[in-house]
Design a protein around this motif. Structure first.
Motif, PDB file in Angstrom:
ATOM      1  N   LEU A   1      47.987  43.598  47.726  1.00 46.33           N
ATOM      2  CA  LEU A   1      47.580  44.004  48.368  1.00 46.33           C
ATOM      3  C   LEU A   1      46.186  43.232  49.069  1.00 46.33           C
ATOM      4  O   LEU A   1      45.946  42.177  49.460  1.00 46.33           O
ATOM      5  N   GLY A   2      45.419  43.914  47.696  1.00 44.06           N
ATOM      6  CA  GLY A   2      44.083  43.952  47.586  1.00 44.06           C
ATOM      7  C   GLY A   2      43.267  42.558  47.982  1.00 44.06           C
ATOM      8  O   GLY A   2      43.088  42.205  48.479  1.00 44.06           O
ATOM      9  N   LYS A   3      44.447  41.887  46.907  1.00 40.74           N
ATOM     10  CA  LYS A   3      43.403  40.202  46.585  1.00 40.74           C
ATOM     11  C   LYS A   3      43.894  39.715  48.081  1.00 40.74           C
ATOM     12  O   LYS A   3      43.057  39.060  48.411  1.00 40.74           O
ATOM     13  N   ALA A   4      45.090  39.842  48.476  1.00 40.48           N
ATOM     14  CA  ALA A   4      44.754  39.519  49.660  1.00 40.48           C
ATOM     15  C   ALA A   4      43.669  39.757  51.028  1.00 40.48           C
ATOM     16  O   ALA A   4      43.680  38.552  51.806  1.00 40.48           O
ATOM     17  N   LYS A   5      43.659  40.498  51.289  1.00 41.24           N
ATOM     18  CA  LYS A   5      42.520  41.356  51.360  1.00 41.24           C
ATOM     19  C   LYS A   5      40.962  40.418  51.708  1.00 41.24           C
ATOM     20  O   LYS A   5      40.579  40.947  51.889  1.00 41.24           O
ATOM     21  N   GLY A   6      40.905  40.268  50.353  1.00 44.57           N
ATOM     22  CA  GLY A   6      39.933  40.275  50.151  1.00 44.57           C
ATOM     23  C   GLY A   6      38.533  40.193  49.411  1.00 44.57           C
ATOM     24  O   GLY A   6      37.729  40.328  48.798  1.00 44.57           O
ATOM     25  N   LEU A   7      39.632  41.517  48.719  1.00 44.93           N
ATOM     26  CA  LEU A   7      38.549  42.761  47.423  1.00 44.93           C
ATOM     27  C   LEU A   7      38.275  41.927  45.944  1.00 44.93           C
ATOM     28  O   LEU A   7      39.127  41.584  46.330  1.00 44.93           O
ATOM     29  N   SER A   8      37.223  42.567  46.088  1.00 44.76           N
ATOM     30  CA  SER A   8      36.175  41.691  44.901  1.00 44.76           C
ATOM     31  C   SER A   8      36.365  42.293  43.633  1.00 44.76           C
ATOM     32  O   SER A   8      37.682  43.445  44.019  1.00 44.76           O
ATOM     33  N   LYS A   9      37.215  41.551  42.574  1.00 39.52           N
ATOM     34  CA  LYS A   9      37.703  42.129  41.623  1.00 39.52           C
ATOM     35  C   LYS A   9      37.170  43.443  41.060  1.00 39.52           C
ATOM     36  O   LYS A   9      38.170  44.519  40.523  1.00 39.52           O
ATOM     37  N   LYS A  10      36.119  43.727  41.034  1.00 37.60           N
ATOM     38  CA  LYS A  10      35.648  45.143  40.872  1.00 37.60           C
ATOM     39  C   LYS A  10      36.337  45.811  41.983  1.00 37.60           C
ATOM     40  O   LYS A  10      36.125  47.336  40.957  1.00 37.60           O
ATOM     41  N   LYS A  11      36.111  45.656  43.041  1.00 30.05           N
ATOM     42  CA  LYS A  11      36.493  46.776  43.985  1.00 30.05           C
ATOM     43  C   LYS A  11      37.988  47.140  43.532  1.00 30.05           C
ATOM     44  O   LYS A  11      38.360  48.608  43.630  1.00 30.05           O
ATOM     45  N   ILE A  12      39.087  46.781  43.600  1.00 27.12           N
ATOM     46  CA  ILE A  12      40.647  46.587  43.220  1.00 27.12           C
ATOM     47  C   ILE A  12      40.522  47.631  41.751  1.00 27.12           C
ATOM     48  O   ILE A  12      40.974  48.025  41.514  1.00 27.12           O
ATOM     49  N   LEU A  13      39.753  46.889  40.777  1.00 28.56           N
ATOM     50  CA  LEU A  13      39.424  47.258  40.177  1.00 28.56           C
ATOM     51  C   LEU A  13      39.294  48.596  39.206  1.00 28.56           C
ATOM     52  O   LEU A  13      39.966  49.746  38.381  1.00 28.56           O
ATOM     53  N   LEU A  14      38.340  49.309  39.924  1.00 29.32           N
ATOM     54  CA  LEU A  14      37.182  50.719  39.924  1.00 29.32           C
ATOM     55  C   LEU A  14      37.792  51.471  41.071  1.00 29.32           C
ATOM     56  O   LEU A  14      37.750  52.163  40.472  1.00 29.32           O
ATOM     57  N   GLY A  15      38.027  50.470  42.247  1.00 27.82           N
ATOM     58  CA  GLY A  15      38.588  51.676  43.560  1.00 27.82           C
ATOM     59  C   GLY A  15      39.431  51.772  43.627  1.00 27.82           C
ATOM     60  O   GLY A  15      39.885  52.966  43.632  1.00 27.82           O
ATOM     61  N   HIS A  16      40.974  50.977  42.964  1.00 26.62           N
ATOM     62  CA  HIS A  16      42.217  51.874  43.274  1.00 26.62           C
ATOM     63  C   HIS A  16      43.214  51.344  41.486  1.00 26.62           C
ATOM     64  O   HIS A  16      43.124  53.199  41.101  1.00 26.62           O
TER      65      HIS A  16
END
Lengths: 335, 297
Positions: free
Chosen positions: A225-240
C-alpha cells in the motif's frame, strides 16, 4: 471491576517474582553448602591447617557452620530480611560493602556495553535489511556468524595480545592505574578493550534478529500500500516496518539481560576488571558462601526482573504476543 | 518527475519469486560443503590422533618451554614444554567428546521432560514450564560452576554431565510445543487405546514428528557445549591442566601473554573457532532445510 483486575494482574506478577527468587535462593544455598571444600579455609586461610580439631570445631560453632542446612538457611533468610547479609569470609568485611565497592564498575561496563550493543545492532540490522541479499548484507551475515562463533574469552585474549602486548596501545587489566581512581580518561582507556569484546560478542545476535524481523515486515501487505501511494523506500522501511518491529525488539532487550550479563562476567575475569563477575568467580573458588549467595541472588534478581519487564512490555504493546514466544527466540547460550 | 520508465513501472505486486520446477531442487541444495569437509577433516584427525602425533602430548619437555613453531615442534610448545601440534589432535578428541556427550545428555533430558510436559495434564504442564523459565533465567555459567564445585576435581564425565544438565531447557520447550500439537492425533490415540506405554508412544509416534524441528538445536548444542568446555577449562573451573583439551591448553594463555608466545593462544583457539564455525554452518543449513520442508506441506 477494572481496578480489581489490575490488582490481580500485578499481584500475579509479584507472586511469580517472589516465588522465583525464593526457589533461586533455596537452590543456591543448598548447593553451595553441599559443595566440598572447607569454608574455614577461606576464613582463617593457612592458619586452618595448624588448628587443632577442637579449635576447628569451636570456630565452626562460632560461624554457625555445624547446624543442619535448613536451620542455616532460615537464619540467613532472617538476617537477610533485616538487611544483614553477613560478612565475606575472604575479605572479612560486610558483604554489602565488598559488593558496593565493585558494583559500580560492572554497571559501567555492562550498561555502556548494553546500550552500544542494542544501538549498533539496530543500525546493522537496518543496513542489512536495506541491502537484502546484496553484498553488504552478505558480507555482514558471514562476518557476523564468524564473530558469534568466537568464544568471549578467546576474543579477549586476542585483543590483549594485539593491542596491549604487541602494539602496547591500551592497558590489559584493571579498571584504572594506581593513583588514578578518579581520572575519567584513565578509566575510559581501561574500558575500551573489555567494552569492545562485550559489544562485538553480542552485536550480531541482535542485529540478525532485527534484520529478520524487518525482512518479515517487508513482506506484509501494508508495504505494498505504501509503495502504491508512492512512499519512498526509506519512509516505508524506517517509518513503518521499523516501527512495527521495535516492540518485540524492546522486549527482547529486557529478556537478553542474562545473555549480556553472563558475557560481561567472563570478560571481567579475563581482563581482571574489578567487578561483580571477577568477584563471583573468586567467591566460588574460595567457598565464600555469604558473598556467593548475595552475588547469585543479585544476578538472579536482575535476570528475573528483566524477564518480567520484557513480558509486561510485550503484553502492553501487543496483547497478541505471549511472553513465552519471545523467550523461546532468545535462546540462552554461552556467549 | 525524472523517473525513467523502468522505475515508473516497477511491478508492485506480491514479490515475484521465480517458480522453481518441481523435483529440480535436490536435498543438497545449499549444503555447506566447505564446512562439512573441514569439520570431517578436523574430527577425523582428532579421532585418529595417535597416527598424527609427533610427540607425547602430555610430556613436559622442560628444556623446550614456549618454543616458537619450528621443524621439530610444528606448532611450537606451550609454557610447560608440551608439543602443541600433538596436543591439538589429542586434546581435540577430548573437547569433541565432551561436546557430543553433553549434547546426548541434554537431549535425552529434554526429550523426556518435553514429552512428559506435552502429554501431561494442564497443571503439570504449567508447573514444568514455569520451572523451565526459572531455570533459563539463571545464567548457565553459574549452574555449571556450582555443579563443578560439588564434584571437586573435574574429569571428562563430570564436566559433560554438568554442561549437559544446563542445556536442555530450550530443546524441551520446543518438544513440548510440538507434542501438544500432536498429542490428540488419531494415531496417538489409537496407539494408547491398544495399550501403548508412554515410552512406546514417544519412540514410535512422537519422536519422529519432533525430530526434524529439534535437529538444528541439537547441533547448536554441540557447539555450545564445546564452547562451554573451553571457557570453563580456561577459567580453571573445568578440566585440570594435566588433561589436554583445547580449553585447558588455552588456560596457559596468561603466562603466554607475558612472553608474547602468540602460538599458544592463536593455534588452539583457531582450531576451536574453525570447528565452531563449521558446526554453526551445518546447523543453519539444517534449520533452513527443516523450514523448507514445513512450508511445502
Amino acid at each position: 471491576m477494572m481496578k480489581q483486575n489490575l490488582l490481580l494482574y500485578w499481584g500475579k506478577k509479584a507472586l511469580v517474582f517472589l516465588v522465583s527468587v525464593m526457589v533461586l535462593s533455596v537452590a543456591v544455598f543448598y548447593i553451595s553448602r553441599l559443595a566440598p571444600g572447607d569454608p574455614l579455609m577461606s576464613y582463617y586461610g593457612e592458619r586452618t591447617e595448624k588448628m587443632s580439631v577442637e579449635e576447628k570445631e569451636a570456630a565452626r560453632e562460632k560461624l554457625g557452620l555445624n547446624d543442619p542446612i535448613h536451620v542455616q538457611y532460615v537464619r540467613w533468610l532472617q538476617n537477610a530480611l533485616k538487611g544483614d547479609f553477613g560478612i565475606s569470609y575472604k575479605y572479612k568485611q560486610d558483604v554489602t560493602e565488598v559488593i558496593g565497592s565493585r558494583i559500580g564498575n560492572t554497571l559501567i561496563l555492562g550498561g555502556i556495553g548494553f546500550v552500544l550493543t542494542f544501538l549498533g545492532a539496530l543500525g546493522l540490522g537496518i543496513l542489512c535489511a536495506w541491502h537484502e541479499d546484496k553484498w553488504p548484507d552478505q558480507l555482514l551475515c558471514k562476518g557476523g556468524t564468524l564473530l558469534s562463533c568466537i568464544p568471549e574469552f578467546w576474543l579477549s585474549l586476542v585483543m590483549i595480545l594485539v593491542f596491549s602486548v604487541t602494539l602496547q596501545w591500551l592497558p590489559s587489566s584493571g579498571a584504572y592505574d594506581v593513583g588514578h581512581k578518579h581520572d575519567i580518561l584513565n578509566r575510559a582507556e581501561h574500558l575500551i578493550l573489555p567494552l569492545t569484546v562485550v559489544v562485538l560478542e553480542h552485536l550480531w545476535y541482535y542485529a540478525y534478529m532485527i534484520r529478520n524481523k524487518l525482512l518479515e515486515e517487508t513482506r506484509a501487505d501494508y508495504v505494498l500500500l505504501g509503495k502504491a501511494k508512492g512512499l519512498s523506500k526509506k519512509k516505508i522501511l524506517l517509518g513503518h516496518c521499523l516501527r512495527n518491529s521495535l516492540p518485540s525488539y524492546i522486549s527482547l532487550m529486557a529478556i537478553s539481560v542474562p545473555h549480556v550479563l553472563g558475557g560481561t562476567y567472563i570478560v571481567e575475569k579475563v581482563f581482571s576488571y574489578p567487578g561483580i563477575g571477577t568477584l563471583s568467580f573468586e567467591s566460588a573458588q574460595y567457598h565464600d558462601y555469604n558473598l556467593l549467595m548475595v552475588l547469585c541472588m543479585l544476578t538472579g534478581i536482575v535476570v528475573i526482573l528483566g524477564n518480567l519487564i520484557g513480558g509486561i512490555i510485550n503484553e502492553r504493546i501487543d496483547p497478541r504476543i505471549k511472553a513465552a514466544e519471545v523467550t523461546e527466540t532468545s535462546e540462552v547460550t554461552w556467549d | 518527475m525524472g523517473l525513467t520508465d523502468q522505475e515508473l513501472f516497477t511491478p508492485v505486486g506480491i514479490r515475484q519469486i521465480p517458480e522453481k520446477p518441481a523435483g529440480k531442487q535436490r536435498w543438497h541444495h545449499g549444503f555447506p560443503w566447505i564446512s562439512a569437509a573441514l569439520m570431517t577433516i578436523i574430527v577425523a584427525c582428532c579421532m585418529g590422533a595417535e597416527l598424527l602425533m609427533t610427540k607425547d602430548p602430555t610430556f613436559m619437555d622442560l628444556q623446550n618451554c614456549s618454543v616458537a613453531p619450528n621443524a621439530e615442534f610444528l606448532f611450537g610448545t606451550d609454557t610447560l614444554g608440551r608439543d602443541i601440534f600433538s596436543g591439538i589432535w589429542y586434546g581435540g578428541r577430548i573437547s569433541i567428546t565432551i561436546g557430543v556427550l553433553a549434547t546426548v545428555i541434554s537431549t535425552m533430558i529434554a526429550v523426556v521432560y518435553g514429552a512428559v510436559s506435552g502429554v501431561g495434564p494442564v497443571w503439570l504442564d504449567t508447573l514444568m514450564m514455569r520451572f523451565t523459565e526459572i531455570f533459563l533465567s539463571v545464567p548457565s555459567l553459574l549452574i555449571v560452576l556450582f555443579l563443578q564445585a560439588i564434584w571437586g576435581e573435574a574429569n571428562m564425565l563430570s564436566l559433560s554431565v554438568a554442561i549437559g544438565v544446563t542445556g536442555w531447557a530450550g530443546i524441551a520447550k520446543v518438544i513440548r510445543t510440538e507434542v501438544r500439537q500432536i498429542r490428540s492425533s488419531e494415531y496417538v490415540l489409537a496407539s494408547r487405546c491398544m495399550g501403548g506405554r508412554f515410552f512406546h508412544v514417544l519412540r514410535k509416534h512422537l519422536a519422529p514428528n519432533f525430530l526434524a524441528s529439534i535437529m538444528f538445536m541439537v547441533i547448536m548444542n554441540v557447539r555450545t557445549a564445546i564452547s562451554a568446555e573451553s571457557t570453563l577449562s580456561f577459567m580453571g573451573m573445568g578440566l585440570p591442566l594435566e588433561i589436554v583439551s583445547w580449553g585447558s591448553m588455552l588456560s596457559l594463555a596468561e603466562k603466554a601473554l607475558l612472553t608474547q608466545s602468540w602460538w599458544i593462544i592463536l593455534i588452539p583457539g583457531g582450531f576451536l573457532v574453525t570447528l565452531l564455525m563449521c558446526i554453526t554452518n551445518m546447523g543453519n543449513y539444517l534449520r533452513k532445510a527443516a523450514n523448507r520442508k514445513e512450508s511445502n506441506l
